[in-house]
Write a protein that holds these residues in place. Structure first.
Motif, mmCIF file in Angstrom:
data_model
loop_
_atom_site.group_PDB
_atom_site.id
_atom_site.type_symbol
_atom_site.label_atom_id
_atom_site.label_comp_id
_atom_site.label_asym_id
_atom_site.label_seq_id
_atom_site.Cartn_x
_atom_site.Cartn_y
_atom_site.Cartn_z
ATOM 1 N N THR A 172 0.832 -1.202 0.000
ATOM 2 C CA THR A 172 0.000 0.000 0.000
ATOM 3 C C THR A 172 0.866 1.251 0.000
ATOM 4 O O THR A 172 0.569 2.234 -0.650
ATOM 5 C CB THR A 172 -0.909 0.013 1.233
ATOM 6 N N ILE A 173 2.010 1.167 0.771
ATOM 7 C CA ILE A 173 2.866 2.363 0.866
ATOM 8 C C ILE A 173 3.748 2.426 -0.381
ATOM 9 O O ILE A 173 4.402 1.431 -0.725
ATOM 10 C CB ILE A 173 3.758 2.309 2.116
ATOM 11 N N THR A 174 3.745 3.559 -1.040
ATOM 12 C CA THR A 174 4.728 3.832 -2.113
ATOM 13 C C THR A 174 5.494 5.061 -1.702
ATOM 14 O O THR A 174 4.900 6.030 -1.180
ATOM 15 C CB THR A 174 4.030 4.096 -3.456
ATOM 16 N N LEU A 175 6.824 4.988 -1.842
ATOM 17 C CA LEU A 175 7.656 6.107 -1.377
ATOM 18 C C LEU A 175 7.836 7.080 -2.526
ATOM 19 O O LEU A 175 8.257 6.706 -3.621
ATOM 20 C CB LEU A 175 9.004 5.587 -0.904
ATOM 21 N N THR A 176 7.473 8.308 -2.277
ATOM 22 C CA THR A 176 7.599 9.322 -3.310
ATOM 23 C C THR A 176 8.499 10.448 -2.861
ATOM 24 O O THR A 176 9.073 11.163 -3.661
ATOM 25 C CB THR A 176 6.223 9.900 -3.628
ATOM 26 N N SER A 177 8.606 10.632 -1.565
ATOM 27 C CA SER A 177 9.450 11.723 -1.050
ATOM 28 C C SER A 177 10.144 11.247 0.229
ATOM 29 O O SER A 177 9.788 10.201 0.787
ATOM 30 C CB SER A 177 8.558 12.925 -0.715
ATOM 31 N N GLN A 178 11.076 12.026 0.682
ATOM 32 C CA GLN A 178 11.803 11.695 1.915
ATOM 33 C C GLN A 178 10.834 11.647 3.100
ATOM 34 O O GLN A 178 11.015 10.861 4.016
ATOM 35 C CB GLN A 178 12.900 12.740 2.182
ATOM 36 N N GLU A 179 9.802 12.516 3.050
ATOM 37 C CA GLU A 179 8.834 12.568 4.173
ATOM 38 C C GLU A 179 8.085 11.244 4.303
ATOM 39 O O GLU A 179 7.753 10.813 5.408
ATOM 40 C CB GLU A 179 7.781 13.674 3.962
ATOM 41 N N LEU B 286 9.107 8.436 4.207
ATOM 42 C CA LEU B 286 9.915 7.369 4.814
ATOM 43 C C LEU B 286 9.420 7.010 6.224
ATOM 44 O O LEU B 286 9.661 5.920 6.725
ATOM 45 C CB LEU B 286 11.381 7.805 4.898
ATOM 46 N N SER B 287 8.762 7.951 6.880
ATOM 47 C CA SER B 287 8.325 7.676 8.273
ATOM 48 C C SER B 287 6.928 7.036 8.328
ATOM 49 O O SER B 287 6.381 6.785 9.393
ATOM 50 C CB SER B 287 8.318 8.985 9.076
ATOM 51 N N LYS B 288 6.370 6.703 7.152
ATOM 52 C CA LYS B 288 5.017 6.120 7.118
ATOM 53 C C LYS B 288 5.013 4.686 7.619
ATOM 54 O O LYS B 288 5.996 3.958 7.466
ATOM 55 C CB LYS B 288 4.517 6.112 5.662
ATOM 56 N N THR B 289 3.897 4.306 8.230
ATOM 57 C CA THR B 289 3.624 2.878 8.455
ATOM 58 C C THR B 289 2.176 2.668 8.011
ATOM 59 O O THR B 289 1.388 3.612 7.928
ATOM 60 C CB THR B 289 3.750 2.471 9.933
ATOM 61 N N TYR B 290 1.831 1.406 7.799
ATOM 62 C CA TYR B 290 0.455 1.128 7.395
ATOM 63 C C TYR B 290 0.006 -0.176 8.040
ATOM 64 O O TYR B 290 0.781 -1.138 8.109
ATOM 65 C CB TYR B 290 0.361 1.020 5.869
ATOM 66 N N SER C 162 -1.948 -7.339 8.324
ATOM 67 C CA SER C 162 -0.695 -6.909 7.670
ATOM 68 C C SER C 162 -0.224 -5.580 8.223
ATOM 69 O O SER C 162 -1.039 -4.736 8.602
ATOM 70 C CB SER C 162 -0.938 -6.745 6.167
ATOM 71 N N TYR C 163 1.105 -5.471 8.242
ATOM 72 C CA TYR C 163 1.703 -4.255 8.799
ATOM 73 C C TYR C 163 2.844 -3.865 7.860
ATOM 74 O O TYR C 163 3.730 -4.693 7.593
ATOM 75 C CB TYR C 163 2.213 -4.578 10.202
ATOM 76 N N GLU C 164 2.748 -2.654 7.320
ATOM 77 C CA GLU C 164 3.796 -2.238 6.368
ATOM 78 C C GLU C 164 4.727 -1.251 7.043
ATOM 79 O O GLU C 164 4.279 -0.321 7.686
ATOM 80 C CB GLU C 164 3.150 -1.619 5.126
ATOM 81 N N VAL C 165 6.070 -1.516 6.929
ATOM 82 C CA VAL C 165 7.056 -0.628 7.562
ATOM 83 C C VAL C 165 8.144 -0.259 6.543
ATOM 84 O O VAL C 165 8.323 -0.953 5.543
ATOM 85 C CB VAL C 165 7.727 -1.289 8.787
ATOM 86 N N VAL C 166 8.840 0.818 6.868
ATOM 87 C CA VAL C 166 9.924 1.280 5.972
ATOM 88 C C VAL C 166 11.252 1.059 6.684
ATOM 89 O O VAL C 166 11.407 1.486 7.824
ATOM 90 C CB VAL C 166 9.746 2.770 5.646
ATOM 91 N N TYR C 167 12.172 0.308 6.081
ATOM 92 C CA TYR C 167 13.538 0.134 6.638
ATOM 93 C C TYR C 167 14.451 1.066 5.872
ATOM 94 O O TYR C 167 14.495 1.075 4.646
ATOM 95 C CB TYR C 167 14.026 -1.305 6.477
#
Ligand code: C2E
Ligand code: MG
Ligand code: MG
Length: 709
Positions: free
Chosen positions: A122-129, A131-135, A142-147
């Motif tokens: 679900t999360i697509t990274l488009t900007s540096q901001e 990066l702190s998203k979770t879903y 399901s749990y989506e995280v950014v490493y």
């Protein structure tokens, strides 16, 4: 005795003993307080739970994140080109199928997409901001995280989709556990609270309540235990106040009661006017004396004296009750001060006093004390409002135990002796003798016989003629009752004199039906004479008792109606004593009788109280001079003077005067000379039965001199 306070156990929890431990679990108050506390704890814990549940979830998610990182980091390759994915498809497939990682997208530090594996993210990274998203998926699976490169220690940014199904299970466990702990805690706190409430609040309250209950049941003498609680706390202080209140109340009630008892005792045992003991207390004291003397009955003797003031009623009626009361007080005082201290002086009746004292060689016999008592009263007049009243008394004397071993019998016997003294003319002393008792018995028998006689119609009425002294006309007849008392003698019975039975009938009230019967009988006879052609006025004696006890006026009216007698042919003879009892009633009754048309005569005039004032007040037609004056008129100047005075007095008041007891020609002459109007007596005829009387009427020639010789 005051019961001890409830014992406390080792913990000091007295209520755990016996019923109070049961009481606590029944106490509504405790349950309410505990319930409120329980709910409060529950609410607080729920609030805490809702706050901590998020933290717990975060903690679990961060653990999952770490697990995901540890699964991804080792399988990253070193790619040859900067825009190349560091993970082969094979490794990615293995990663996705064997770890919690379900899908991942790999970016370069500049956020260029390098590769995408497994489930779409679900999360697509488009900007540096970003990066702190979770879903987190809606079902929590399901749990989506950014490493970031720092997490992976490689120059990539990876978004991973991790399986987070276990988190929900953990959270549910966490909630369950927490709720269980909360419940246990609340239950524990509630129990402790109940116990402490019981100890500090309920037990003292129950103690106070039980004391209040005791006080309510027996407010005057409440047996309440001491307050075992410290006074310096609110409850202990309150209990102490309640205890004090209960005791003060009890003391007050006791005081009020003892004052009331004193008063009742005074009222029940003392005469209010003289302050002397009354008859009841007198008998009690006599009994005490008799009781204490019982060991030594042979030697200890007591005089019992009763004393009645002669003609006290006259003083009371003529001078007023104030004077009468003052004399009674004076008599009491004089007796008390003149007799020895040990003597008991009591007021035993209206104008009756009683004295008892122990007899000794010094006092002499009871009779001497009786003499002394009479002398005390007679010695000098009583002074009231500067007037002197010479009071005399009749005295009855009895001795304990000679005249009765029961104190009230001795007093009764003294009374019998007193009555005898009164009957014999007052102002004298009589000592009790057993013969008196017999006389009383005879009287009782006579009364019983008289009752029977009334029922069996053994009573008859005799008639004695009355004449006009001026012209000799037979003008009337006095109706006189006769009682033929049957017995076993050869005559079959004898007449009982009215003088013997009328007083007894008066004392017992039997005179009321007897008098009513005589009135009816006499009227019936008068009517037969009237119908046979003679108007003869019939004079019927009415006793004082009849006057006050029955409705004389309406009864007379009824008899007149029923028999048809003309009212003026009926005369009622009353004695002066009738006026003494109640002047208002007497005045009213006489007036009403007179209004019926009935004539009224005063019988035995001159022997009674002879207050001239009532003669003017009452509607009277005739004065009847008592026969004692006529009998003695010729040989006693005083009696002659009285007879003359009565005739003159009667005439001055416009009354007719009749003389009774005219036995001789000399009597008749004396009366004729003095101007007396009418006569009645044995000179002319004795009382006789109605048929004889009728014969007498027929034979009478109208001349009084026909009775000469
Ligand atoms: P009283 O009313 O004064 O009656 C006159 C009494 O004197 C009668 O006595 C009569 O028999 C008697 N007597 C009449 N003339 C002479 C006389 O010349 N010489 C003597 N020595 N006596 C004479 P009695 O019938 O024995 O009655 C006595 C009293 O009993 C009466 O006195 C009256 O007070 C009372 N009494 C009689 N009958 C009745 C009655 O029906 N009702 C009431 N309440 N009392 C009655
Ligand atoms: Mg009479
Ligand atoms: Mg008379």
């Amino acid at each position: 005795m005051t019961p001890p306070p409830p014992k406390k156990n080792a913990l000091g929890l007295g209520f755990l003993n016996g019923s109070s431990s049961v009481q606590i679990w029944r106490s509504r108050l405790s349950w309410r307080i505990a319930g409120a506390v329980f709910m409060t704890i529950l609410l607080v814990q729920i609030a805490i739970l809702t706050l901590t549940i998020k933290q717990e979830e975060m903690k679990l998610l961060s653990e999952i994140r770490e697990v995901g990182r540890s699964a991804i980091a080792p399988v990253l390759d070193n790619p040859s080109g900067i825009l190349e994915s560091p993970m082969s498809q094979i490794k990615a497939n293995r990663l996705v199928s064997s770890t919690i990682v379900n899908g991942l997208t790999i970016y370069s530090p500049d956020l260029l997409l390098l590769g995408s594996y497994g489930e779409p993210l679900t999360i697509t990274l488009t900007s540096q901001e970003s990066l702190s998203k979770t879903y987190r998926s809606v079902d929590g699976g399901s749990y989506e995280v950014v490493y970031r490169p720092n997490d992976l220690r490689r120059p990539f940014i990876i978004v991973a989709r991790l399986n987070s199904e276990t988190v929900s299970g953990h959270i549910i466990d966490y909630v369950r556990q927490t709720i269980l702990i909360v419940l246990l805690l609340s239950a524990f706190v509630t129990t402790v609270l109940m116990i402490t409430l019981g100890y500090w609040l309920l037990e003292p309250l129950l103690f106070m309540r039980s004391n209040l209950k005791i006080a309510q049941q027996n407010p005057e003498n409440p047996k309440i235990p001491e307050n075992p609680y410290e006074e310096d706390d609110e409850i202990g202080g309150t209990i102490e106040m309640a205890q004090k209140l209960i005791r003060t109340n009890a003391e007050n009630m006791q005081q009020v009661r003892s004052a009331a008892e004193d008063k009742i005792h005074k009222l029940a045992y003392y005469d209010q006017l003289t302050g002397l003991p009354n008859r009841t207390l007198f008998i009690q004291k006599l009994t005490e004396n008799a009781f204490t003397s019982s060991e030594d009955t042979n030697t200890r003797q007591f005089a019992v004296i009763t004393l009645d003031l002669d003609h006290f009623k006259d003083i009371n009626d003529s001078m007023g009750h104030n004077v009468g009361d003052a004399i009674l007080r004076g008599v009491g005082k004089r007796l008390k001060s003149a007799l020895p201290k040990e003597a008991v002086v009591a007021r035993a009746g209206e104008d009756e006093f009683a004295v008892t004292m122990e007899l000794s060689d010094e006092t002499g016999p009871a009779r001497d004390i009786g003499d002394k008592v009479a002398d005390i009263i007679r010695s000098e007049p009583f002074k009231v409002y500067n007037e002197s009243f010479q009071v005399r008394s009749s005295v009855g004397v009895a001795t304990y135990p000679k005249d009765g071993t029961d104190p009230s019998d001795v007093l009764k016997n003294a009374d019998i002796a007193l009555n005898r003294a009164k009957e014999e003319g007052r102002d004298r002393i009589r000592e009790y003798s057993e013969d008196f008792d017999k006389a009383v018995q005879i009287r009782f028998q006579l009364l019983r016989d008289l009752r029977d006689a009334l029922e069996n119609e053994d009573l008859t009425v005799y008639y004695q003629p009355q004449f006009n002294l001026h012209n000799g006309d037979l003008i009337g007849a006095e109706a006189l009752i006769r009682w033929w008392k049957k017995d076993n003698s050869k005559d079959g019975g004898s007449f009982v004199s009215p003088a013997d039975f009328i007083p007894i009938a008066e004392q017992s009230g039997l005179i009321v039906p007897i008098g009513a019967w005589v009135l009816k009988e006499a009227c019936r006879t008068a009517q037969t004479w009237h119908e046979a052609g003679k108007n003869i006025r019939i004079a019927v004696n009415v006793s004082g008792e009849q006057f006050y006890q029955s409705d004389l006026v309406s009864y007379t009216e009824e008899v007149l109606k029923k028999t048809g007698v003309e009212p003026k042919l009926l005369e009622m003879e009353i004695t002066e004593s009738v006026f003494m009892d109640d002047i208002t009633i007497a005045l009213d009754t006489l007036t009403r009788l007179h209004q019926l048309g009935v004539e009224l005569a005063i019988d035995d005039f001159g022997t009674g109280y002879s207050s001239l004032s009532y003669l003017r007040q009452f509607s009277i037609d005739r004065l009847k001079i008592d026969q004692s004056f006529i009998r003695n008129a010729l040989n006693n100047a005083d009696d002659a003077a009285i007879a003359k005075t009565i005739i003159r007095l009667g005439h001055s008041l416009n009354l007719k005067v009749i003389a009774e007891g005219v036995e001789t020609k000399d009597h008749e002459k004396f009366l004729s000379d003095e101007g007396c109007d009418e006569v009645q007596g044995f000179r002319y005829a004795k009382p006789m039965p109605d048929h004889e009387f009728w014969e007498f009427v027929q034979n009478y020639n109208g001349d009084l001199s026909s009775f000469d010789g």
